[in-house]
Design a protein around this motif. Structure first.
Motif, mmCIF file in Angstrom:
data_model
loop_
_atom_site.group_PDB
_atom_site.id
_atom_site.type_symbol
_atom_site.label_atom_id
_atom_site.label_comp_id
_atom_site.label_asym_id
_atom_site.label_seq_id
_atom_site.Cartn_x
_atom_site.Cartn_y
_atom_site.Cartn_z
ATOM 1 N N MET A 1 0.696 -1.098 0.076
ATOM 2 C CA MET A 1 0.033 -0.120 -0.006
ATOM 3 C C MET A 1 0.980 1.179 -0.007
ATOM 4 N N ILE A 2 0.525 2.167 -0.937
ATOM 5 C CA ILE A 2 1.214 3.423 -0.850
ATOM 6 C C ILE A 2 1.263 4.160 0.460
ATOM 7 N N ILE A 3 2.278 4.788 0.812
ATOM 8 C CA ILE A 3 2.398 5.394 2.102
ATOM 9 C C ILE A 3 1.660 6.833 2.096
ATOM 10 N N VAL A 4 0.313 6.348 2.374
ATOM 11 C CA VAL A 4 -0.490 7.667 3.083
ATOM 12 C C VAL A 4 -0.890 7.436 4.436
ATOM 13 N N LYS A 5 -1.339 8.402 4.980
ATOM 14 C CA LYS A 5 -1.467 8.269 6.408
ATOM 15 C C LYS A 5 -2.690 7.265 6.758
ATOM 16 N N LYS A 6 -2.140 6.479 7.571
ATOM 17 C CA LYS A 6 -3.279 5.388 8.005
ATOM 18 C C LYS A 6 -4.460 5.784 8.440
ATOM 19 N N GLU A 7 -4.375 7.091 9.095
ATOM 20 C CA GLU A 7 -5.575 7.620 9.608
ATOM 21 C C GLU A 7 -6.719 8.043 8.576
ATOM 22 N N SER A 49 -12.560 11.852 -16.361
ATOM 23 C CA SER A 49 -13.522 12.831 -15.564
ATOM 24 C C SER A 49 -13.025 12.761 -14.055
ATOM 25 N N ARG A 50 -13.547 13.636 -13.431
ATOM 26 C CA ARG A 50 -13.320 13.690 -12.132
ATOM 27 C C ARG A 50 -13.757 12.243 -11.230
ATOM 28 N N ASP A 51 -14.459 11.443 -11.691
ATOM 29 C CA ASP A 51 -14.823 10.322 -11.054
ATOM 30 C C ASP A 51 -13.828 9.306 -11.300
ATOM 31 N N ASP A 52 -13.505 9.560 -12.808
ATOM 32 C CA ASP A 52 -12.236 8.650 -13.067
ATOM 33 C C ASP A 52 -11.131 8.720 -12.159
ATOM 34 N N ILE A 53 -10.567 10.186 -11.921
ATOM 35 C CA ILE A 53 -9.332 10.285 -11.280
ATOM 36 C C ILE A 53 -9.804 9.830 -9.542
ATOM 37 N N HIS A 54 -10.806 10.091 -9.190
ATOM 38 C CA HIS A 54 -10.985 9.607 -7.826
ATOM 39 C C HIS A 54 -11.022 8.183 -7.688
ATOM 40 N N ILE A 55 -11.427 7.200 -8.609
ATOM 41 C CA ILE A 55 -11.210 5.807 -8.610
ATOM 42 C C ILE A 55 -9.663 5.496 -8.819
ATOM 43 N N ILE A 56 -9.114 6.210 -9.524
ATOM 44 C CA ILE A 56 -7.420 6.050 -9.827
ATOM 45 C C ILE A 56 -6.853 6.384 -8.334
ATOM 46 N N GLY A 62 -4.020 1.849 -2.939
ATOM 47 C CA GLY A 62 -4.065 0.378 -2.264
ATOM 48 C C GLY A 62 -5.543 -0.187 -1.818
ATOM 49 N N MET A 63 -6.640 0.538 -2.048
ATOM 50 C CA MET A 63 -7.832 0.119 -1.677
ATOM 51 C C MET A 63 -8.263 -0.904 -2.531
ATOM 52 N N LYS A 64 -9.136 -1.956 -1.796
ATOM 53 C CA LYS A 64 -9.498 -3.050 -2.870
ATOM 54 C C LYS A 64 -10.635 -2.935 -3.617
ATOM 55 N N ASN A 65 -10.770 -3.496 -4.778
ATOM 56 C CA ASN A 65 -11.898 -3.520 -5.352
ATOM 57 C C ASN A 65 -13.372 -3.399 -4.555
ATOM 58 N N ILE A 66 -13.416 -4.380 -3.859
ATOM 59 C CA ILE A 66 -14.597 -4.592 -3.073
ATOM 60 C C ILE A 66 -14.840 -3.240 -2.001
ATOM 61 N N GLU A 67 -13.726 -2.818 -1.400
ATOM 62 C CA GLU A 67 -13.717 -1.560 -0.637
ATOM 63 C C GLU A 67 -14.299 -0.264 -1.592
ATOM 64 N N ASP A 93 -3.390 -1.352 -22.243
ATOM 65 C CA ASP A 93 -3.650 -2.980 -22.293
ATOM 66 C C ASP A 93 -2.753 -3.370 -21.329
ATOM 67 N N CYS A 94 -3.367 -3.798 -20.039
ATOM 68 C CA CYS A 94 -2.609 -4.321 -19.297
ATOM 69 C C CYS A 94 -3.504 -5.379 -18.170
ATOM 70 N N ASP A 95 -2.750 -6.246 -17.644
ATOM 71 C CA ASP A 95 -3.740 -7.069 -16.695
ATOM 72 C C ASP A 95 -4.134 -6.437 -15.457
ATOM 73 N N SER A 96 -3.498 -5.631 -14.861
ATOM 74 C CA SER A 96 -3.700 -5.018 -13.695
ATOM 75 C C SER A 96 -3.644 -3.358 -13.698
ATOM 76 N N LEU A 97 -4.830 -2.869 -13.783
ATOM 77 C CA LEU A 97 -4.934 -1.400 -13.447
ATOM 78 C C LEU A 97 -4.318 -1.048 -12.433
ATOM 79 N N PRO A 98 -4.523 -1.411 -11.374
ATOM 80 C CA PRO A 98 -3.654 -0.742 -9.944
ATOM 81 C C PRO A 98 -2.134 -0.831 -10.139
#
Length: 109
Positions: A1-7, A49-56, A62-67, A93-98
């Motif tokens: 997981m990328i180092i972002v504040k755990k809080e 879009s802004r929503d696309d950027i939010h998802i990215i 490192g959030m999981k798809n289900i989360e 064209d990649c197997d893993s977007l994350p």
């Protein structure tokens, strides 16, 4: 997981809805750690879009798809479709977007 504040991540995961302040806090955290990630993202992929950027951003930290699906109030399979559409939109064209997102600007950092 990328180092972002755990809080911050715990706060995001505990919420049912992210308001604009939450999105700004997440974006600021990633930009601070990764040298204006969202600006570079928008320059390289202006069609996002802004929503696309939010998802990215959520995938990047490192959030999981289900989360993410839970946070966006959609079914996990609907999120998988959104992720596929996002890959098509970005013309990648990649197997893993994350993994693609995490490597995106690695050479510049």
């Amino acid at each position: 997981m990328i180092i972002v504040k755990k809080e911050l991540l715990n706060k995001l995961l505990s919420k049912n809805y992210l308001d604009e302040t939450d999105w700004e806090e997440l974006e600021d955290s990633v930009n601070l750690l990764q040298n204006n990630f969202t600006c570079k993202l928008c320059q390289n992929f202006p069609m996002l879009s802004r929503d696309d950027i939010h998802i990215i951003l959520l995938l990047y930290v490192g959030m999981k798809n289900i989360e993410i699906a839970k946070l966006l109030h959609i079914l996990p399979r609907s999120f998988r479709m959104r992720r596929c559409r996002l890959k098509k939109k970005m013309k990648i064209d990649c197997d893993s977007l994350p993994e693609f997102i995490k490597r995106l600007f690695k050479s510049e950092i």
